[in-house]
Design a protein around this motif. Sequence first.
Motif, mmCIF file in Angstrom:
data_model
loop_
_atom_site.group_PDB
_atom_site.id
_atom_site.type_symbol
_atom_site.label_atom_id
_atom_site.label_comp_id
_atom_site.label_asym_id
_atom_site.label_seq_id
_atom_site.Cartn_x
_atom_site.Cartn_y
_atom_site.Cartn_z
ATOM 1 N N ALA A 10 0.826 -1.215 0.000
ATOM 2 C CA ALA A 10 0.000 0.000 0.000
ATOM 3 C C ALA A 10 0.859 1.263 0.000
ATOM 4 C CB ALA A 10 -0.938 -0.008 1.194
ATOM 5 N N ASP A 11 2.073 1.186 0.507
ATOM 6 C CA ASP A 11 2.970 2.352 0.528
ATOM 7 C C ASP A 11 3.490 2.716 -0.860
ATOM 8 O OD1 ASP A 11 2.687 2.697 3.258
ATOM 9 O OD2 ASP A 11 4.458 1.493 3.730
ATOM 10 N N ALA A 12 3.268 1.863 -1.854
ATOM 11 C CA ALA A 12 3.699 2.168 -3.220
ATOM 12 C C ALA A 12 3.075 3.471 -3.699
ATOM 13 C CB ALA A 12 3.350 1.026 -4.167
ATOM 14 N N GLN A 13 1.900 3.797 -3.179
ATOM 15 C CA GLN A 13 1.252 5.051 -3.572
ATOM 16 C C GLN A 13 2.154 6.244 -3.265
ATOM 17 O OE1 GLN A 13 -1.663 5.432 -5.358
ATOM 18 N NE2 GLN A 13 -0.820 7.496 -5.525
ATOM 19 N N GLY A 14 2.930 6.159 -2.203
ATOM 20 C CA GLY A 14 3.869 7.225 -1.882
ATOM 21 C C GLY A 14 4.914 7.419 -2.967
ATOM 22 N N VAL A 15 5.389 6.327 -3.546
ATOM 23 C CA VAL A 15 6.360 6.410 -4.648
ATOM 24 C C VAL A 15 5.671 6.970 -5.894
ATOM 25 C CG1 VAL A 15 8.017 5.157 -6.076
ATOM 26 C CG2 VAL A 15 7.666 4.469 -3.693
ATOM 27 N N PHE A 16 4.431 6.538 -6.155
ATOM 28 C CA PHE A 16 3.685 7.069 -7.303
ATOM 29 C C PHE A 16 3.445 8.575 -7.156
ATOM 30 C CE2 PHE A 16 1.900 2.569 -7.446
ATOM 31 C CZ PHE A 16 2.780 2.169 -8.444
ATOM 32 N N ASP A 17 3.193 9.016 -5.929
ATOM 33 C CA ASP A 17 2.997 10.452 -5.689
ATOM 34 C C ASP A 17 4.270 11.230 -6.012
ATOM 35 O OD1 ASP A 17 0.412 9.895 -4.865
ATOM 36 O OD2 ASP A 17 0.895 10.026 -2.712
ATOM 37 N N ILE A 18 5.412 10.676 -5.651
ATOM 38 C CA ILE A 18 6.690 11.318 -5.980
ATOM 39 C C ILE A 18 6.852 11.399 -7.489
ATOM 40 C CG2 ILE A 18 9.212 11.019 -5.890
ATOM 41 C CD1 ILE A 18 8.716 9.763 -3.040
ATOM 42 N N LEU A 19 6.495 10.333 -8.190
ATOM 43 C CA LEU A 19 6.606 10.318 -9.655
ATOM 44 C C LEU A 19 5.669 11.334 -10.300
ATOM 45 C CD1 LEU A 19 6.956 6.510 -10.316
ATOM 46 C CD2 LEU A 19 8.700 8.268 -10.664
ATOM 47 N N ASP A 20 4.501 11.536 -9.706
ATOM 48 C CA ASP A 20 3.582 12.557 -10.236
ATOM 49 C C ASP A 20 4.212 13.948 -10.158
ATOM 50 O OD1 ASP A 20 1.563 10.793 -10.898
ATOM 51 O OD2 ASP A 20 0.422 11.123 -9.049
ATOM 52 N N ARG A 21 4.907 14.216 -9.058
ATOM 53 C CA ARG A 21 5.533 15.531 -8.862
ATOM 54 C C ARG A 21 6.836 15.673 -9.642
ATOM 55 N NH1 ARG A 21 4.270 14.135 -3.601
ATOM 56 N NH2 ARG A 21 6.456 13.779 -3.096
ATOM 57 N N GLU A 22 7.572 14.552 -9.765
ATOM 58 C CA GLU A 22 8.900 14.597 -10.401
ATOM 59 C C GLU A 22 9.063 13.396 -11.339
ATOM 60 O OE1 GLU A 22 12.184 15.781 -7.789
ATOM 61 O OE2 GLU A 22 10.697 15.772 -6.164
ATOM 62 N N PRO A 23 8.437 13.451 -12.518
ATOM 63 C CA PRO A 23 8.462 12.306 -13.438
ATOM 64 C C PRO A 23 9.860 11.888 -13.897
ATOM 65 C CG PRO A 23 7.379 14.207 -14.444
ATOM 66 C CD PRO A 23 7.666 14.562 -13.033
ATOM 67 N N GLN A 24 10.836 12.787 -13.809
ATOM 68 C CA GLN A 24 12.201 12.435 -14.208
ATOM 69 C C GLN A 24 12.799 11.384 -13.280
ATOM 70 O OE1 GLN A 24 11.327 15.309 -12.779
ATOM 71 N NE2 GLN A 24 12.880 15.923 -11.292
ATOM 72 N N LEU A 25 12.204 11.164 -12.109
ATOM 73 C CA LEU A 25 12.710 10.162 -11.164
ATOM 74 C C LEU A 25 12.262 8.751 -11.519
ATOM 75 C CD1 LEU A 25 12.350 12.077 -7.784
ATOM 76 C CD2 LEU A 25 14.388 11.761 -9.190
ATOM 77 N N ASN A 26 11.648 8.584 -12.671
ATOM 78 C CA ASN A 26 11.261 7.261 -13.155
ATOM 79 C C ASN A 26 12.424 6.596 -13.901
ATOM 80 O OD1 ASN A 26 9.622 5.055 -13.549
ATOM 81 N ND2 ASN A 26 8.621 5.891 -15.355
ATOM 82 N N GLU A 27 13.625 7.012 -13.612
ATOM 83 C CA GLU A 27 14.847 6.453 -14.205
ATOM 84 C C GLU A 27 15.371 5.326 -13.319
ATOM 85 O OE1 GLU A 27 19.489 7.836 -14.758
ATOM 86 O OE2 GLU A 27 17.986 9.339 -14.263
ATOM 87 N N LYS A 28 15.781 4.221 -13.952
ATOM 88 C CA LYS A 28 16.366 3.118 -13.190
ATOM 89 C C LYS A 28 17.664 3.572 -12.527
ATOM 90 C CE LYS A 28 14.868 -1.107 -15.452
ATOM 91 N NZ LYS A 28 15.377 -2.318 -16.114
ATOM 92 N N ILE A 29 17.892 3.070 -11.330
ATOM 93 C CA ILE A 29 19.142 3.370 -10.632
ATOM 94 C C ILE A 29 20.276 2.572 -11.261
ATOM 95 C CG2 ILE A 29 20.348 3.250 -8.423
ATOM 96 C CD1 ILE A 29 17.521 3.458 -7.100
ATOM 97 N N CYS A 30 20.062 1.291 -11.469
ATOM 98 C CA CYS A 30 21.015 0.384 -12.115
ATOM 99 C C CYS A 30 20.313 -0.261 -13.305
ATOM 100 C CB CYS A 30 21.463 -0.707 -11.151
ATOM 101 S SG CYS A 30 22.402 -0.113 -9.735
#
Length: 76
Positions: A10-30
Motif C-alpha cells: 500500500a505504501d507504493a502510492q507514496g512512490v507514485f505520488d513522488i513520480l507525479d511531482r517529479e516524473p524524471q525520477l522514473n529512471e532506473k538506478i542500475c
Amino acid sequence: IEHLISNYGADAQGVFDILDREPQLNEKICPDFPCIMAEIVFSAAHEMAVSLEDLMLRRLRLGLLNQKQCLEAAPK
C-alpha cells in the motif's frame, strides 16, 4: 508498477505520488534492476534512510545484488 507494489504494498502510492511531482525520477538506478530514483526519495522521507550505504544496501539491496552497478550508480 509490479516492482513497486510487490516491494512497498500500500505504501507504493507514496512512490507514485513522488513520480507525479517529479516524473524524471522514473529512471532506473542500475540498468539490470527495476529500482528507480523515486525510491531513493521515498526511502529518505519515509523509511528513515540516513546514508547512501543505507539506501543501497539495506533499503534497495542493490549493493548486495551487483556491487559494480551499485558503485557506478552511487554518484547519481
